[in-house]
Design a protein around this motif. Structure first.
Motif, PDB file in Angstrom:
ATOM      1  N   LEU A   1      -1.784   9.418   8.965  1.00  0.00           N
ATOM      2  CA  LEU A   1      -2.367   8.112   8.666  1.00  0.00           C
ATOM      3  C   LEU A   1      -3.670   7.904   9.439  1.00  0.00           C
ATOM      4  CD1 LEU A   1       0.779   5.821   8.420  1.00  0.00           C
ATOM      5  CD2 LEU A   1      -0.412   7.068   6.619  1.00  0.00           C
ATOM      6  N   ILE A   2      -3.753   8.475  10.628  1.00  0.00           N
ATOM      7  CA  ILE A   2      -5.012   8.376  11.384  1.00  0.00           C
ATOM      8  C   ILE A   2      -6.120   9.060  10.586  1.00  0.00           C
ATOM      9  CG2 ILE A   2      -6.229   9.103  13.490  1.00  0.00           C
ATOM     10  CD1 ILE A   2      -3.499   8.820  14.944  1.00  0.00           C
ATOM     11  N   LYS A   3      -5.802  10.246  10.049  1.00  0.00           N
ATOM     12  CA  LYS A   3      -6.795  10.959   9.244  1.00  0.00           C
ATOM     13  C   LYS A   3      -7.151  10.163   7.994  1.00  0.00           C
ATOM     14  CE  LYS A   3      -4.593  15.069   9.622  1.00  0.00           C
ATOM     15  NZ  LYS A   3      -4.214  16.321   8.957  1.00  0.00           N
ATOM     16  N   GLU A   4      -6.149   9.516   7.410  1.00  0.00           N
ATOM     17  CA  GLU A   4      -6.407   8.706   6.209  1.00  0.00           C
ATOM     18  C   GLU A   4      -7.361   7.559   6.523  1.00  0.00           C
ATOM     19  OE1 GLU A   4      -5.469   8.922   3.044  1.00  0.00           O
ATOM     20  OE2 GLU A   4      -4.013  10.563   3.078  1.00  0.00           O
ATOM     21  N   VAL A   5      -7.148   6.926   7.679  1.00  0.00           N
ATOM     22  CA  VAL A   5      -8.045   5.819   8.037  1.00  0.00           C
ATOM     23  C   VAL A   5      -9.455   6.371   8.236  1.00  0.00           C
ATOM     24  CG1 VAL A   5      -8.616   4.056   9.750  1.00  0.00           C
ATOM     25  CG2 VAL A   5      -6.237   4.422   9.127  1.00  0.00           C
ATOM     26  N   HIS A   6      -9.538   7.504   8.919  1.00  0.00           N
ATOM     27  CA  HIS A   6     -10.844   8.123   9.152  1.00  0.00           C
ATOM     28  C   HIS A   6     -11.549   8.380   7.815  1.00  0.00           C
ATOM     29  CE1 HIS A   6     -13.258  11.652  11.092  1.00  0.00           C
ATOM     30  NE2 HIS A   6     -13.996  10.611  10.840  1.00  0.00           N
ATOM     31  N   ALA A   7     -10.808   8.931   6.865  1.00  0.00           N
ATOM     32  CA  ALA A   7     -11.390   9.218   5.558  1.00  0.00           C
ATOM     33  C   ALA A   7     -11.836   7.925   4.875  1.00  0.00           C
ATOM     34  CB  ALA A   7     -10.387   9.967   4.687  1.00  0.00           C
ATOM     35  N   ARG A   8     -11.016   6.879   4.984  1.00  0.00           N
ATOM     36  CA  ARG A   8     -11.398   5.604   4.358  1.00  0.00           C
ATOM     37  C   ARG A   8     -12.664   5.051   4.972  1.00  0.00           C
ATOM     38  NH1 ARG A   8      -6.677   1.336   2.604  1.00  0.00           N
ATOM     39  NH2 ARG A   8      -5.369   2.884   1.590  1.00  0.00           N
ATOM     40  N   VAL A   9     -12.746   5.122   6.298  1.00  0.00           N
ATOM     41  CA  VAL A   9     -13.930   4.595   6.970  1.00  0.00           C
ATOM     42  C   VAL A   9     -15.168   5.341   6.462  1.00  0.00           C
ATOM     43  CG1 VAL A   9     -15.129   4.415   9.196  1.00  0.00           C
ATOM     44  CG2 VAL A   9     -12.705   3.811   9.029  1.00  0.00           C
ATOM     45  N   GLN A  10     -15.045   6.673   6.348  1.00  0.00           N
ATOM     46  CA  GLN A  10     -16.205   7.449   5.885  1.00  0.00           C
ATOM     47  C   GLN A  10     -16.535   7.143   4.437  1.00  0.00           C
ATOM     48  OE1 GLN A  10     -16.212  11.589   6.704  1.00  0.00           O
ATOM     49  NE2 GLN A  10     -16.325  11.249   8.888  1.00  0.00           N
ATOM     50  N   ASP A  11     -15.513   6.933   3.624  1.00  0.00           N
ATOM     51  CA  ASP A  11     -15.789   6.603   2.226  1.00  0.00           C
ATOM     52  C   ASP A  11     -16.512   5.265   2.130  1.00  0.00           C
ATOM     53  OD1 ASP A  11     -14.676   8.933   1.448  1.00  0.00           O
ATOM     54  OD2 ASP A  11     -12.761   8.084   0.787  1.00  0.00           O
TER      55      ASP A  11
ATOM     56  N   ASN B   1     -14.761   4.283  15.700  1.00  0.00           N
ATOM     57  CA  ASN B   1     -14.850   5.334  16.709  1.00  0.00           C
ATOM     58  C   ASN B   1     -13.476   5.839  17.129  1.00  0.00           C
ATOM     59  OD1 ASN B   1     -17.691   5.098  16.848  1.00  0.00           O
ATOM     60  ND2 ASN B   1     -17.409   3.222  18.027  1.00  0.00           N
ATOM     61  N   LEU B   2     -12.552   4.886  17.252  1.00  0.00           N
ATOM     62  CA  LEU B   2     -11.216   5.241  17.726  1.00  0.00           C
ATOM     63  C   LEU B   2     -10.558   6.329  16.891  1.00  0.00           C
ATOM     64  CD1 LEU B   2      -9.739   1.693  18.410  1.00  0.00           C
ATOM     65  CD2 LEU B   2     -10.426   3.396  20.095  1.00  0.00           C
ATOM     66  N   VAL B   3     -10.641   6.186  15.558  1.00  0.00           N
ATOM     67  CA  VAL B   3      -9.895   7.118  14.711  1.00  0.00           C
ATOM     68  C   VAL B   3     -10.417   8.548  14.808  1.00  0.00           C
ATOM     69  CG1 VAL B   3      -8.936   5.539  13.028  1.00  0.00           C
ATOM     70  CG2 VAL B   3     -11.225   6.438  12.665  1.00  0.00           C
ATOM     71  N   GLN B   4     -11.589   8.706  15.395  1.00  0.00           N
ATOM     72  CA  GLN B   4     -12.093  10.076  15.540  1.00  0.00           C
ATOM     73  C   GLN B   4     -11.524  10.749  16.778  1.00  0.00           C
ATOM     74  OE1 GLN B   4     -16.283  10.535  14.613  1.00  0.00           O
ATOM     75  NE2 GLN B   4     -16.383   8.350  14.186  1.00  0.00           N
ATOM     76  N   ASN B   5     -10.899   9.946  17.635  1.00  0.00           N
ATOM     77  CA  ASN B   5     -10.448  10.485  18.917  1.00  0.00           C
ATOM     78  C   ASN B   5      -8.982  10.933  18.879  1.00  0.00           C
ATOM     79  OD1 ASN B   5     -10.426  11.261  21.548  1.00  0.00           O
ATOM     80  ND2 ASN B   5     -10.803   9.236  22.415  1.00  0.00           N
TER      81      ASN B   5
ATOM     82  N   LEU C   1      -4.583   3.172  16.782  1.00  0.00           N
ATOM     83  CA  LEU C   1      -5.743   3.687  16.051  1.00  0.00           C
ATOM     84  C   LEU C   1      -5.664   3.249  14.591  1.00  0.00           C
ATOM     85  CD1 LEU C   1      -6.263   7.339  17.369  1.00  0.00           C
ATOM     86  CD2 LEU C   1      -6.752   5.176  18.469  1.00  0.00           C
ATOM     87  N   ILE C   2      -4.442   3.214  14.071  1.00  0.00           N
ATOM     88  CA  ILE C   2      -4.285   2.881  12.651  1.00  0.00           C
ATOM     89  C   ILE C   2      -4.379   1.373  12.407  1.00  0.00           C
ATOM     90  CG2 ILE C   2      -2.749   3.036  10.654  1.00  0.00           C
ATOM     91  CD1 ILE C   2      -1.467   5.498  12.189  1.00  0.00           C
ATOM     92  N   VAL C   3      -3.584   0.595  13.124  1.00  0.00           N
ATOM     93  CA  VAL C   3      -3.537  -0.839  12.780  1.00  0.00           C
ATOM     94  C   VAL C   3      -4.807  -1.570  13.181  1.00  0.00           C
ATOM     95  CG1 VAL C   3      -1.021  -0.987  12.764  1.00  0.00           C
ATOM     96  CG2 VAL C   3      -2.277  -1.581  14.854  1.00  0.00           C
ATOM     97  N   THR C   4      -5.575  -1.012  14.108  1.00  0.00           N
ATOM     98  CA  THR C   4      -6.843  -1.657  14.450  1.00  0.00           C
ATOM     99  C   THR C   4      -7.681  -1.834  13.185  1.00  0.00           C
ATOM    100  OG1 THR C   4      -6.814  -0.773  16.682  1.00  0.00           O
ATOM    101  CG2 THR C   4      -8.953  -1.441  15.832  1.00  0.00           C
TER     102      THR C   4
ATOM    103  N   ASP D   1       0.839  -1.205   0.000  1.00  0.00           N
ATOM    104  CA  ASP D   1       0.000   0.000   0.000  1.00  0.00           C
ATOM    105  C   ASP D   1       0.873   1.253   0.000  1.00  0.00           C
ATOM    106  OD1 ASP D   1      -3.101   0.751   1.499  1.00  0.00           O
ATOM    107  OD2 ASP D   1      -1.587   2.250   0.993  1.00  0.00           O
ATOM    108  N   PRO D   2       0.719   2.099  -1.018  1.00  0.00           N
ATOM    109  CA  PRO D   2       1.618   3.250  -1.116  1.00  0.00           C
ATOM    110  C   PRO D   2       1.484   4.222   0.060  1.00  0.00           C
ATOM    111  CG  PRO D   2      -0.182   3.397  -2.729  1.00  0.00           C
ATOM    112  CD  PRO D   2      -0.255   2.034  -2.118  1.00  0.00           C
ATOM    113  N   VAL D   3       0.294   4.334   0.624  1.00  0.00           N
ATOM    114  CA  VAL D   3       0.096   5.281   1.725  1.00  0.00           C
ATOM    115  C   VAL D   3       0.455   4.654   3.067  1.00  0.00           C
ATOM    116  CG1 VAL D   3      -1.598   6.697   2.945  1.00  0.00           C
ATOM    117  CG2 VAL D   3      -1.728   6.449   0.454  1.00  0.00           C
ATOM    118  N   PHE D   4       0.022   3.411   3.269  1.00  0.00           N
ATOM    119  CA  PHE D   4       0.087   2.842   4.610  1.00  0.00           C
ATOM    120  C   PHE D   4       1.274   1.923   4.868  1.00  0.00           C
ATOM    121  CE2 PHE D   4      -4.381   4.133   4.539  1.00  0.00           C
ATOM    122  CZ  PHE D   4      -4.471   4.739   5.782  1.00  0.00           C
TER     123      PHE D   4
END
Ligand code: SF4
Ligand code: SF4
Lengths: 716, 208
Positions: free
Chosen positions: A382-392, A358-362, A344-347, A304-307
């Motif tokens: 990367l936390i923000k990236e996970v948050h964005a992925r979850v929302q997508d 929920n975690l990534v929002q905290n 938060l990320i690897v979860t 994964d290029p980002v993660f």
């Protein structure tokens, strides 16, 4: 572990944790002690280069993961070790149970392994009828309590000596007193017996060396040595990301790992095991040895290029140690199994979106974790990236969609802000403080007094202000940011005066809008991109010497964030880079302007302490200029112990997790109070909103000022 | 590498920082004498500190009962040193074991080893403990005494990379870096020594 389903449930757990007095004071002490311990451990070392070397070594290893595995397998099997690769947690657990059965093992001792926590190995083995004993003291304690770890290095950090004494009284059937030294000795004797009886030992590994088929273990207690020595079977469960080419890379990592984890130069024991060693309790005097490599999503991550940088993690736990949110809520609310920023990320990758949602929002986006990471991982991003992925994947919440929509149109956004001003009128009692209720578009809470939106924002004042400078020394474009434009225009006015006096020509490009950080924080990536593009065009960077902003968060986002946003967009990347080069936080620019004369205002007799905005000190590495300006403003500078600790604002964070934000704030104000300062200076309107509002609410006699205001005030 | 005296001084500082006791000896015989004297001085039931007086569950108590006489474990001694040590021990009524350490899991008073290398930067001893008895002597003893030739001292772990590489290639192999005593901070982050391994580490720096 996170078993909650909704954000509401999660918040209620978090609130519960905030009320745990013991946890809070233990965490406060730890946060302060850790900082000193770490600094001492790294004294005289070039930490940045070390971190860069580790990052490079781990990246190179991750890129060759499969190849290193094959090499490891060849070397280890030549020595008689059995090597396996499993793709899921379940497979790992089943394989290890099968190995135990095949060897007729019933009693198992374990040393600490986060990988085994990840697969919930103990649950599986116990359900299969094996007796499993954790031998690391902290792990044994939480095993006896039926809990998961609350820290990756100190799993029982959430418990007091009294709780441990009660637990040990139950276990031994004898009353135990709470002296720590004695409790440790009780564990020593009780667990020694377990090693003697055990048929099989399970360990993790910090390093797996491909060229020799060696595993390396760093421990303090010495339990892993007994676990890998006494029983006749040894199984090591190892994340496949632990593979390294040779001992050289392991020694490199080991320079940072213990220093970063606990402030130790090295752990008491570092053990290198190659092949099945002599073992007097085994039938033919040789141990049976298996090494199980766990994939569980790691091999996909490596691609994964980002993660992929997540795989650099060496599990030192430092990202939790410095996290202001972890400090308030503890590990059980700040991770599922892996804890802290990396947790938060690897979860998301190891345990799925459900657990991560929920975690990534905290995360307050303070950057403290990134600044100490032993492997240089850009954790907040990367936390923000996970948050964005979850929302997508799940759909965006309405508020976040709306804000994204609104921000994309500057005109709509500003119109709404103006009407919000009218709406708030009845609530502010004509004072400068919004007492209750909605601040702009988000729900707010009243742990601090909130300022009101002003009648005339800075952009409306500008036409009458527009200063004329003959023969300007240089030209700057002022980037106001929304908060200063609409809430604190006087800070901008102060800056314009200061700059004009020094023959700096100031322009205010009218098409500028919000920097876009709030939408990025909410996972609205596309809105963040659109706003960034508008601003780059609006600010016309090629026509000025510098783009100056008084908001640290804007500065960091304009300078670092925009470059990241457009790094893979060939048409925008060069523009973003040229733009970013021009951006300067006010303190840096103005300190530079003053450098040409020996500007010094007469002493005012006031003491002044400083709060370093996260995005200024860590985001932009600016530390000295604000200190200098405080002295030049004629104030006596009294540093606070926790100058660089976050104030708890974090933009939309403080309305999403108001109670955590309030706790962080109260700790921060306490720290400022202890300096005995009359004035608290900072350089970010968000921090000012938080700190000034908090000080007012507490009734502190602390004046909170932007550095530009402090300079202008004392010049009067 | 910096001059030897500097490396020795650094080693000593770093080892003492993690509460190891560092002394100097002229020759192996002095190391044996140090060991026996230390064991002799040790309280009759040193196990006190190791938790013997603690109220334990019956099974753990049983294990305690196994140990009555003071014991020194010194597997792997060469050049007649075992005989010399035996003589010194007999004199003081101390039991010497040189093998079969698994019979002594209740604990031995002192484990004596001659280590392979030292790392000054961290005050670390490096010991190839592929021999199981040697390994156990450093794990189950209450006091571990490691004798280190000054000539075997290196500045950093990187200065030992080749030697380590060679050890790892001679399989099976179990190489240990040992720095200070066994420790934990798992309860309220308060440092406590001797959780599973030795309660004390004594390092004897030997002239070449
Ligand atoms: S950015 Fe700050 S709040 Fe977020 S995980 Fe890192 S340390 Fe914690
Ligand atoms: S992410 Fe970095 S700081 Fe956090 S545990 Fe991993 S290596 Fe340590």
């Amino acid at each position: 572990m996170q078993e909650v389903k909704t954000l509401k449930e999660y918040k209620s757990n978090v609130d519960g944790a905030l009320e745990n007095e013991f946890l809070r004071s233990a965490m406060d002490k730890f946060a302060v002690a850790y900082r000193t311990g770490r600094a001492n451990a790294f004294a005289g070392m070039d930490v940045d280069s070390l971190v860069a070397e580790i990052a490079a070594a781990k990246d190179a290893a991750a890129a060759r993961m499969d190849e290193l595995y094959e090499e490891f397998k060849r070397s280890a099997e030549k020595n008689g070790t059995r090597v396996h690769l499993v793709s899921t947690a379940r497979e790992a657990n089943e394989l290890i149970a099968a190995i135990a059965r095949e060897n007729e093992a019933r009693k198992i001792v374990k040393s600490k392994s986060m990988t085994a926590e990840e697969t919930l190995l103990n649950h599986h083995l116990e359900a299969e009828g094996f007796e499993v004993t954790e031998t690391d003291l902290g792990e044994w304690i939480i095993q006896l309590r039926g809990e998961g770890p609350s820290h990756m290095v100190m799993p029982a950090i959430h418990l007091s000596r009294y709780q441990v004494a009660d637990l040990f009284s139950d276990v031994t059937g004898q009353k135990q007193d709470s002296e720590i030294e004695r409790l440790v000795k009780v564990a020593r004797r009780e667990l020694r017996q377990k090693y003697v009886e055990a048929d099989m030992g399970i360990s993790g590994a910090n390093f797996a060396l491909a060229d020799t088929g060696t595993i390396g273990l760093a421990t303090n207690e010495g339990n892993a040595r007994l676990v890998t020595t006494l029983p006749r079977v040894h199984v090591a469960l190892v994340g496949i990301d632990k593979l390294l080419p040779s001992i050289h890379e392991a020694l490199l990592i080991n320079r940072a790992l213990p220093r970063n984890a606990t402030g130790q130069q090295i752990t008491s024991y570092v053990t290198w095991i190659t092949g099945p060693n002599a073992c007097a309790s085994a039938p033919d005097d040789t141990k049976v040895m298996h090494i199980v490599f766990l994939d569980n999503g790691r091999r996909a991550l490596a691609e994964d290029p980002v993660f992929s940088q997540v795989l650099r993690c060496v599990r030192c736990g430092a990202c939790a140690n410095v996290c202001p949110v972890y400090r308030m809520v503890g590990g059980h609310q700040y991770g599922h199994i892996y804890i802290g920023a990396i947790g938060l990320i690897v979860t998301y990758f190891f345990h799925g979106r459900e657990k991560a949602r929920n975690l990534v929002q905290n995360c307050i986006n303070c950057g403290a974790c990134k600044a100490v990471c032993a492997a240089g991982i850009d954790l907040p991003r990367l936390i923000k990236e996970v948050h964005a992925r979850v929302q997508d994947e799940e759909g965006h919440p309405l508020t976040s969609l709306l804000l994204g929509k609104v921000l994309r149109s500057r005109k709509l956004f500003h119109t709404l802000l103006r009407s919000a001003r009218v709406a708030q009128k009845p609530m502010t009692d004509e004072t400068r403080y919004l007492r209750h209720l909605p601040f702009v578009f988000l729900k707010q809470h009243d742990f601090r007094a909130l300022p009101a939106i002003v009648d005339r924002p800075f952009r409306d004042r500008w036409p009458s202000l527009q200063p004329k400078v003959n023969n300007p020394a240089c030209r700057v474009a002022l980037f106001s940011g929304c908060l200063q434009d609409f809430v604190y225009p006087e800070q901008l006015e102060a800056a314009v005066d200061l700059l004009t006096e020094r023959d700096v020509a100031v322009e205010f490009p009218r098409d500028q809008s919000c920097c876009g950080l709030p939408v990025e924080m909410m996972g609205e990536k596309q809105a963040a991109v659109d706003v960034a593009r508008q601003n780059i065009l609006a600010m016309a960077p090629d026509q000025v010497d510098a783009i100056v902003t008084l908001c640290a968060s804007c500065a960091n986002h304009l300078k670092n964030g925009y470059r990241k946003i457009f790094e893979n967009d060939p048409s925008m990347a060069p523009k973003a880079r040229r733009f970013a080069e021009k951006v300067q936080p006010f303190s840096v620019f103005f300190d530079g302007v003053l450098a040409s004369d020996s500007h010094q205002l007469p002493p005012s007799g006031q003491k002044c302490t400083y709060h370093a905005p996260c995005h200024l000190c860590r985001g932009l590495g600016v530390r000295q200029a604000p200190h200098d300006l405080i002295t030049k403003a004629g104030l006596e500078f009294v540093p606070a112990e926790e100058e660089e600790t976050c104030c708890g604002f974090g933009g939309t964070y403080s309305s999403k997790f108001p109670k955590i934000s309030a706790q962080i704030l109260s700790r921060k104000l306490e720290d400022a109070r202890q300096t005995g300062a009359d004035v608290l200076v900072t350089e970010c309107p968000g921090c000012i909103m938080q700190l000034r509002g908090g000080a007012k609410k507490r009734g502190d006699r602390l004046e909170v000022l932007h550095i530009a205001e402090a300079l202008a005030k004392n010049a009067e | 590498m910096p001059p030897l005296e500097e490396v020795v001084a650094l080693f000593r500082t770093k080892a003492e920082l993690v509460s190891a006791t560092v002394s100097e000896v002229e020759n192996p015989m002095q190391a044996l004498e140090y060991t026996v004297a230390l064991c002799d001085r040790k309280q009759a039931c040193q196990l006190l500190v190791a938790g013997c007086d603690a109220p334990l569950s019956p099974k753990a108590e049983d294990l305690c009962d196994h140990k009555q006489q003071k014991v020194i474990a010194a597997p792997g001694l060469v050049n007649g040193l075992a005989e010399d040590l035996q003589e010194l021990c007999d004199h003081k009524g101390i039991r010497l074991v040189t093998g079969g350490l698994r019979e002594h899991l209740a604990g031995v008073d002192i484990g004596l080893t001659f280590v392979d290398y030292g790392i000054a930067e961290t005050g670390t001893l490096v010991l190839d403990s592929s021999n199981e008895d040697l390994r156990l002597a450093t794990m189950i003893s209450e006091i571990h005494i490691g004798v280190l030739s000054k000539s075997r001292l290196r500045h950093s772990a990187f200065d030992l990379e080749d030697e380590l590489q060679n050890s790892l290639r001679t399989t099976p192999n179990y190489t240990a870096f040992i720095t200070g005593a066994s420790r934990t901070a798992d309860i309220e982050r308060v440092l406590a020594l001797g959780v599973h391994g030795p309660l004390e580490l004594h390092i004897l720096l030997m002239e070449n």
